[in-house]
Scaffold this motif. Structure first.
Motif, mmCIF file in Angstrom:
data_model
loop_
_atom_site.group_PDB
_atom_site.id
_atom_site.type_symbol
_atom_site.label_atom_id
_atom_site.label_comp_id
_atom_site.label_asym_id
_atom_site.label_seq_id
_atom_site.Cartn_x
_atom_site.Cartn_y
_atom_site.Cartn_z
ATOM 1 N N LEU A 260 -57.740 -32.368 -14.424
ATOM 2 C CA LEU A 260 -57.355 -33.616 -13.947
ATOM 3 C C LEU A 260 -58.627 -34.255 -13.324
ATOM 4 C CD1 LEU A 260 -53.861 -33.252 -12.996
ATOM 5 C CD2 LEU A 260 -54.528 -34.220 -15.005
ATOM 6 N N GLU A 261 -59.723 -33.584 -13.219
ATOM 7 C CA GLU A 261 -60.889 -33.935 -12.365
ATOM 8 C C GLU A 261 -60.583 -34.445 -11.027
ATOM 9 O OE1 GLU A 261 -62.817 -36.566 -14.921
ATOM 10 O OE2 GLU A 261 -63.308 -35.379 -16.549
ATOM 11 N N ILE A 262 -59.677 -33.484 -10.447
ATOM 12 C CA ILE A 262 -59.194 -33.825 -8.905
ATOM 13 C C ILE A 262 -60.158 -32.841 -8.038
ATOM 14 C CG2 ILE A 262 -57.565 -33.794 -7.427
ATOM 15 C CD1 ILE A 262 -55.458 -34.452 -9.489
ATOM 16 N N ASN A 263 -61.116 -33.508 -7.228
ATOM 17 C CA ASN A 263 -61.865 -32.637 -6.565
ATOM 18 C C ASN A 263 -61.449 -32.913 -5.034
ATOM 19 O OD1 ASN A 263 -63.851 -32.473 -8.534
ATOM 20 N ND2 ASN A 263 -64.494 -34.306 -8.383
ATOM 21 N N ALA A 264 -60.542 -33.809 -4.664
ATOM 22 C CA ALA A 264 -60.329 -33.680 -3.378
ATOM 23 C C ALA A 264 -59.008 -34.888 -3.206
ATOM 24 C CB ALA A 264 -61.192 -34.532 -2.324
ATOM 25 N N LEU A 265 -58.053 -34.327 -2.714
ATOM 26 C CA LEU A 265 -56.785 -35.254 -2.280
ATOM 27 C C LEU A 265 -57.202 -36.109 -1.145
ATOM 28 C CD1 LEU A 265 -54.185 -32.356 -3.149
ATOM 29 C CD2 LEU A 265 -54.774 -34.482 -4.709
ATOM 30 N N THR A 266 -56.278 -36.882 -0.632
ATOM 31 C CA THR A 266 -56.333 -37.836 0.626
ATOM 32 C C THR A 266 -55.692 -36.903 1.621
ATOM 33 O OG1 THR A 266 -54.041 -38.758 -0.125
ATOM 34 C CG2 THR A 266 -56.275 -39.884 -0.604
ATOM 35 N N ILE A 267 -54.783 -35.744 1.183
ATOM 36 C CA ILE A 267 -54.176 -34.636 2.255
ATOM 37 C C ILE A 267 -54.645 -33.493 1.909
ATOM 38 C CG2 ILE A 267 -52.193 -36.248 2.642
ATOM 39 C CD1 ILE A 267 -50.707 -34.225 0.724
ATOM 40 N N PRO A 268 -54.656 -32.333 2.962
ATOM 41 C CA PRO A 268 -55.141 -31.099 2.546
ATOM 42 C C PRO A 268 -54.239 -30.473 1.488
ATOM 43 C CG PRO A 268 -54.611 -31.350 4.985
ATOM 44 C CD PRO A 268 -54.088 -32.705 4.105
ATOM 45 N N THR A 269 -54.922 -29.758 0.757
ATOM 46 C CA THR A 269 -54.050 -29.053 -0.604
ATOM 47 C C THR A 269 -52.899 -28.295 -0.190
ATOM 48 O OG1 THR A 269 -56.519 -29.013 -1.589
ATOM 49 C CG2 THR A 269 -54.761 -27.431 -2.460
ATOM 50 N N ASP A 270 -53.196 -27.696 0.891
ATOM 51 C CA ASP A 270 -51.846 -26.904 1.314
ATOM 52 C C ASP A 270 -50.640 -27.556 1.558
ATOM 53 O OD1 ASP A 270 -53.285 -24.240 1.238
ATOM 54 O OD2 ASP A 270 -53.915 -24.346 3.186
ATOM 55 N N LEU A 271 -50.979 -28.928 2.112
ATOM 56 C CA LEU A 271 -49.733 -29.672 2.541
ATOM 57 C C LEU A 271 -49.181 -30.505 1.366
ATOM 58 C CD1 LEU A 271 -47.929 -31.250 4.381
ATOM 59 C CD2 LEU A 271 -49.691 -32.963 4.560
ATOM 60 N N PHE A 272 -50.128 -30.536 0.234
ATOM 61 C CA PHE A 272 -49.757 -30.878 -1.316
ATOM 62 C C PHE A 272 -49.063 -29.637 -1.846
ATOM 63 C CE2 PHE A 272 -50.694 -31.187 -5.770
ATOM 64 C CZ PHE A 272 -50.345 -32.521 -6.104
ATOM 65 N N ILE A 273 -49.355 -28.400 -1.631
ATOM 66 C CA ILE A 273 -48.443 -27.429 -2.232
ATOM 67 C C ILE A 273 -47.327 -27.342 -1.447
ATOM 68 C CG2 ILE A 273 -48.373 -24.954 -2.516
ATOM 69 C CD1 ILE A 273 -50.476 -26.340 -4.241
ATOM 70 N N VAL B 274 -54.253 -25.482 -8.409
ATOM 71 C CA VAL B 274 -55.897 -25.304 -7.929
ATOM 72 C C VAL B 274 -56.631 -24.807 -9.163
ATOM 73 C CG1 VAL B 274 -57.499 -24.680 -6.384
ATOM 74 C CG2 VAL B 274 -55.420 -25.202 -5.341
ATOM 75 N N ASP B 275 -56.379 -23.740 -9.490
ATOM 76 C CA ASP B 275 -57.242 -23.025 -10.560
ATOM 77 C C ASP B 275 -57.300 -23.616 -11.998
ATOM 78 O OD1 ASP B 275 -57.875 -21.486 -8.615
ATOM 79 O OD2 ASP B 275 -56.614 -19.865 -9.025
ATOM 80 N N LYS B 276 -55.903 -24.079 -12.468
ATOM 81 C CA LYS B 276 -55.810 -24.571 -13.830
ATOM 82 C C LYS B 276 -55.464 -26.136 -13.877
ATOM 83 C CE LYS B 276 -53.918 -20.071 -15.061
ATOM 84 N NZ LYS B 276 -54.858 -19.781 -15.985
ATOM 85 N N ILE B 277 -54.721 -26.601 -13.127
ATOM 86 C CA ILE B 277 -54.339 -28.131 -13.334
ATOM 87 C C ILE B 277 -55.374 -29.070 -12.780
ATOM 88 C CG2 ILE B 277 -52.692 -29.995 -12.905
ATOM 89 C CD1 ILE B 277 -50.623 -27.746 -13.067
ATOM 90 N N PHE B 278 -55.713 -28.846 -11.411
ATOM 91 C CA PHE B 278 -56.554 -29.811 -10.875
ATOM 92 C C PHE B 278 -58.011 -29.969 -11.554
ATOM 93 C CE2 PHE B 278 -55.076 -29.640 -6.221
ATOM 94 C CZ PHE B 278 -53.674 -30.518 -6.551
ATOM 95 N N PRO B 279 -58.571 -28.824 -12.066
ATOM 96 C CA PRO B 279 -59.742 -28.939 -12.799
ATOM 97 C C PRO B 279 -59.722 -30.010 -13.826
ATOM 98 C CG PRO B 279 -59.524 -26.618 -12.128
ATOM 99 C CD PRO B 279 -58.378 -27.364 -11.734
#
Length: 217
Positions: free
Chosen positions: A137-150, A130-135
């Protein structure tokens, strides 16, 4: 940490690994650990407050190693073909990390205390992603909740760790990484909405896949 302390800490760790083959961590005592390590109780308490503090320290050590692999491989690309190809190396490094720390992984994963390690791993992956990789990759939102992704990627990491210490055969990290990249990006990554083009990752050839499967049958 000076040489003498490193040596005694290593002796404590080795003793725990040996004892873990005989009994669960919950049933170990400090006396048993120091007897097996051929140390006195005072030396143990120079390192740890108690056996739970000891295990927490071992957990933090492994978590830091995994975090270093991830942080040192932060993508510099957008989420495209170049990024996907470069993630192959990340998987290889993670596999090597688990392999090089096989006894530590086994101690953490085989203990009834393992849920603590899983929780720490999940929290670490979340912070890095969330803090280092997603920014980047310019990923603002996933199609599923972030916690589920983790949870999903924590599960993959834990399965890799378990496979590493349970495998009795030499592990081909490069080949396993190729297989995992194909599985992740042709299945879960697309499902999660991270990619939409299956052509981004070349499929593993059927003969290669069958050869890989034979390693587990």
């Amino acid at each position: 940490m000076d040489r003498r302390k490193r040596k005694s800490r290593k002796a404590i760790f080795d003793a725990c690994v040996e004892l873990s083959k005989e009994k669960d961590f919950q049933n170990m005592t400090v006396n048993e650990i120091v007897d097996r390590a051929d140390l006195n109780r005072g030396t143990f308490y120079l390192h740890f407050a108690d056996k739970f503090d000891m295990m927490n320290s071992f957990e933090d050590e492994m978590i830091e190693k995994i975090k270093d692999v991830l942080v040192n491989n932060i993508p510099k690309e957008n989420f495209d073909k170049q990024f996907i190809q470069s993630r192959y190396n990340t998987v290889v490094y993670i596999l090597k990390c688990y392999e090089e720390n096989k006894e530590l992984v086994q101690l953490l994963m085989s203990s009834s205390h393992s849920t603590s390690f899983q929780t720490k791993l999940r929290e670490t992956l979340k912070r890095v992603l969330v803090d280092k990789i997603f920014p980047k990759l310019e990923i603002n939102a996933l199609t599923i909740p972030t916690d589920l992704f983790i949870i999903f990627f924590t599960s993959i990491s834990l399965n890799l760790a378990e496979y590493t210490y349970q495998s009795e055969e030499p592990i081909n990290n490069e080949y396993l990484a190729k297989f995992l990249i194909n599985v992740i990006f042709h299945g879960p990554a697309k499902t999660l909405g991270l990619i939409v083009d299956n052509n981004l990752v070349p499929s593993m050839a059927e003969d290669e896949f069958q050869l890989f499967v034979k390693q587990f049958t």
